[in-house]
Scaffold this active site. Structure first.
Site, PDB file in Angstrom:
ATOM      1  N   HIS A 149      -6.778   7.494  -4.162  1.00  0.00           N
ATOM      2  CA  HIS A 149      -7.878   6.867  -3.430  1.00  0.00           C
ATOM      3  C   HIS A 149      -7.252   5.655  -2.750  1.00  0.00           C
ATOM      4  CE1 HIS A 149     -12.143   5.868  -2.710  1.00  0.00           C
ATOM      5  NE2 HIS A 149     -11.716   4.612  -2.734  1.00  0.00           N
ATOM      6  N   TYR A 150      -7.393   5.572  -1.436  1.00  0.00           N
ATOM      7  CA  TYR A 150      -6.777   4.489  -0.681  1.00  0.00           C
ATOM      8  C   TYR A 150      -7.144   3.137  -1.283  1.00  0.00           C
ATOM      9  CZ  TYR A 150      -5.388   1.535   3.200  1.00  0.00           C
ATOM     10  OH  TYR A 150      -4.788   0.576   3.968  1.00  0.00           O
ATOM     11  N   HIS A 151      -6.168   2.259  -1.396  1.00  0.00           N
ATOM     12  CA  HIS A 151      -6.398   0.879  -1.828  1.00  0.00           C
ATOM     13  C   HIS A 151      -5.225   0.022  -1.362  1.00  0.00           C
ATOM     14  CE1 HIS A 151      -4.070   2.762  -5.049  1.00  0.00           C
ATOM     15  NE2 HIS A 151      -3.599   1.559  -5.332  1.00  0.00           N
ATOM     16  N   LEU A 152      -5.488  -1.251  -1.195  1.00  0.00           N
ATOM     17  CA  LEU A 152      -4.492  -2.220  -0.749  1.00  0.00           C
ATOM     18  C   LEU A 152      -4.305  -3.262  -1.843  1.00  0.00           C
ATOM     19  CD1 LEU A 152      -2.783  -3.407   1.663  1.00  0.00           C
ATOM     20  CD2 LEU A 152      -4.820  -4.768   2.171  1.00  0.00           C
TER      21      LEU A 152
ATOM     22  N   GLN B 179       0.864  -1.173   0.000  1.00  0.00           N
ATOM     23  CA  GLN B 179       0.000   0.000   0.000  1.00  0.00           C
ATOM     24  C   GLN B 179       0.903   1.227   0.000  1.00  0.00           C
ATOM     25  OE1 GLN B 179      -1.265   2.492   2.470  1.00  0.00           O
ATOM     26  NE2 GLN B 179      -2.558   3.003   0.748  1.00  0.00           N
TER      27      GLN B 179
END
Length: 118
Positions: A79-82, A67
């Site tokens: 945009h937050y993402h894993l 991340q």
């Protein structure tokens, strides 16, 4: 995957290792500093479910996650993402090139994961 997060097969894979996914919040959070604490369980649960599905669908030997946050952290999607990657012995994930999936490949990999999740 639930009311707060979903998973998708992204447009690219790395080092020829296919079946990677992104776990993404349904609401917008730019990075790790913005995401609320209460979503941690949702991300962990989704990641564990994907890890199990990848092991069953792809026969992978392990899982890696990563991340990125901020420009210095190589964040390029705001945009937050894993990232969740199926892993194999000597797969050279971190040294391999980024390559696009075809739409048909994305559908195929997603269908395999969906079947393993049920």
């Amino acid at each position: 995957m639930d009311a707060n997060v979903f998973a998708l097969v992204p447009t690219h894979h790395y080092a020829g290792i296919k079946g990677n996914c992104l776990v993404v919040p349904r609401r917008h959070y730019e990075n790790v500093w913005d995401i609320p604490d209460n979503l941690g369980n949702d991300f962990f649960r989704a990641t564990r479910r994907l890890a199990d599905a990848m092991r069953h669908a792809f026969g992978c030997e392990g899982i890696s996650t990563r991340q990125h946050n901020g420009p210095a952290g190589n964040q390029d999607v705001w945009h937050y993402h894993l990232h969740v990657f199926p892993r194999y012995a000597s797969d050279d994930l971190y040294a391999g090139p980024k390559a696009p999936y075809t739409n048909e490949e994305r559908i195929e990999w997603a269908a395999a994961l969906r079947a393993a999740l049920s």
